[in-house]
Design a protein around this motif. Structure first.
Motif, short mmCIF file in Angstrom:
data_model
loop_
_atom_site.label_atom_id
_atom_site.label_comp_id
_atom_site.label_asym_id
_atom_site.label_seq_id
_atom_site.Cartn_x
_atom_site.Cartn_y
_atom_site.Cartn_z
N THR A 144 0.86 -1.18 0.00
CA THR A 144 0.00 0.00 0.00
C THR A 144 0.89 1.23 0.00
OG1 THR A 144 -1.74 -1.17 1.21
CG2 THR A 144 -1.83 1.24 1.22
N TRP A 145 0.71 2.09 -1.00
CA TRP A 145 1.51 3.30 -1.16
C TRP A 145 0.64 4.53 -0.91
CZ3 TRP A 145 3.33 1.28 -6.56
CH2 TRP A 145 4.24 0.20 -6.37
N VAL A 161 3.81 -5.69 -11.53
CA VAL A 161 3.02 -4.85 -10.63
C VAL A 161 1.59 -4.82 -11.15
CG1 VAL A 161 2.79 -2.59 -9.55
CG2 VAL A 161 5.07 -3.43 -10.17
N PHE A 162 0.65 -5.24 -10.32
CA PHE A 162 -0.77 -5.25 -10.68
C PHE A 162 -1.51 -4.35 -9.70
CE2 PHE A 162 -5.09 -6.86 -10.35
CZ PHE A 162 -5.46 -7.01 -11.67
N VAL A 163 -2.25 -3.37 -10.23
CA VAL A 163 -2.95 -2.40 -9.38
C VAL A 163 -4.27 -3.00 -8.88
CG1 VAL A 163 -3.94 -0.10 -9.21
CG2 VAL A 163 -1.95 -0.49 -10.68
N ARG A 177 -6.82 0.95 -11.59
CA ARG A 177 -7.38 -0.32 -11.10
C ARG A 177 -7.33 -1.45 -12.14
NH1 ARG A 177 -12.88 -2.37 -10.75
NH2 ARG A 177 -13.22 -3.56 -8.82
N TRP A 178 -6.69 -2.53 -11.76
CA TRP A 178 -6.57 -3.78 -12.51
C TRP A 178 -5.71 -3.65 -13.76
CZ3 TRP A 178 -12.18 -6.21 -12.11
CH2 TRP A 178 -12.48 -6.40 -10.75
N ASP A 179 -4.85 -2.62 -13.79
CA ASP A 179 -3.83 -2.53 -14.83
C ASP A 179 -2.59 -3.30 -14.40
OD1 ASP A 179 -5.53 -0.87 -16.24
OD2 ASP A 179 -4.42 0.98 -15.81
N TRP A 180 -1.80 -3.73 -15.39
CA TRP A 180 -0.66 -4.63 -15.14
C TRP A 180 0.58 -4.13 -15.86
CZ3 TRP A 180 1.65 -7.78 -19.02
CH2 TRP A 180 2.49 -8.81 -18.57
N LEU A 181 1.72 -4.21 -15.18
CA LEU A 181 3.00 -3.81 -15.75
C LEU A 181 4.02 -4.90 -15.45
CD1 LEU A 181 5.01 -1.68 -16.97
CD2 LEU A 181 5.33 -0.87 -14.62
N VAL A 200 -1.06 -2.39 -4.51
CA VAL A 200 -0.59 -3.20 -5.63
C VAL A 200 -0.17 -4.59 -5.17
CG1 VAL A 200 0.21 -1.13 -6.83
CG2 VAL A 200 1.84 -2.48 -5.50
N TRP A 201 -0.39 -5.56 -6.05
CA TRP A 201 0.17 -6.91 -5.91
C TRP A 201 1.45 -6.93 -6.73
CZ3 TRP A 201 1.41 -10.64 -9.52
CH2 TRP A 201 1.55 -11.94 -9.06
N MET A 202 2.53 -7.43 -6.12
CA MET A 202 3.83 -7.36 -6.79
C MET A 202 4.56 -8.70 -6.68
SD MET A 202 7.01 -4.76 -5.99
CE MET A 202 5.97 -3.34 -6.36
#
Length: 213
Positions: A144-145, A161-163, A177-181, A200-202
């Motif tokens: 959490t940022w 990194v998934f939001v 939300r729910w974007d992925w890098l 984010v899930w990382m």
């Protein structure tokens, strides 16, 4: 099928810009983030289950990892509401379903063949950083940022990194939300969060051995 299959390159997928694609199971649709293969594939996918939908029973030869984003995902091992994180290692099997509907982020065929570690846990909304899994190859966290926070991370072993909530900007690109890098090994992640911060899930370290496919 090959989607974002070159792991030496940066890859980004925005949820709102990506269409849902039907799966072989009625009522189950997917947004494909990366993929090498057809129905049996090394894949990272957002999967949406309509209420009452299900997959046939199957074995995960290459393992399965998922985060429940919305609703309640179910199988014969239990109910997994939003915020659940699960790792089903190679040789495990189940019958996925969602009586009332669900959306999950799922990664398939990305385990070490010898891995037999099962994980079933809930994410903590109040934690600044929660470690979900770690071994000699990879680390999986939920972070959490704060609003307007600058985040700088070394992606020496690769990074995904998934939001889950909120937003951030990286390389001039906005992720919400729910974007992925996905960043390849040897790079850095430099971002600034939006006005509501970001959750984010990382996953990191797991791409160190990946080359162009």
């Amino acid at each position: 099928m090959r989607i974002n299959a070159d792991f030496t390159k940066r890859a980004a997928v925005h949820f709102e810009d990506t269409p849902w694609v039907p799966s072989p199971a009625p009522g189950v649709e997917r947004k494909m983030l990366d993929r090498i293969g057809e129905e049996v594939a090394r894949a990272t996918t957002i999967v949406r289950f309509a209420p009452g939908s299900a997959f046939d029973p199957h074995v995960h030869d290459g393992g399965e990892e998922f985060l429940v984003l919305d609703g309640v995902f179910q199988d014969e091992h239990g109910d997994f509401p939003a915020g659940s994180y699960v790792r089903n290692p190679p040789t495990t099997s189940h019958t996925p379903a969602a009586a009332e509907g669900a959306v999950i982020l799922v990664k398939l065929h990305q385990f070490d063949p010898a891995d037999r570690t099962e994980v079933k846990t809930r994410t903590d909304d109040g934690a600044a950083q929660q470690q979900l899994f770690q071994d000699s190859v990879e680390t999986v966290t939920l972070q959490t940022w704060a609003p307007g926070q600058a985040v700088s991370l070394d992606a020496h072993g690769g990074l995904e990194v998934f939001v889950v909530e909120g937003s951030y900007s990286e390389s001039g690109e906005e992720f919400s939300r729910w974007d992925w890098l996905r960043l390849p090994s040897g790079t850095r992640f430099d971002a600034v969060t939006g006005p509501d911060g970001a959750r984010v899930w990382m996953k990191s370290g797991h791409l160190a051995q990946m080359t162009a496919k």
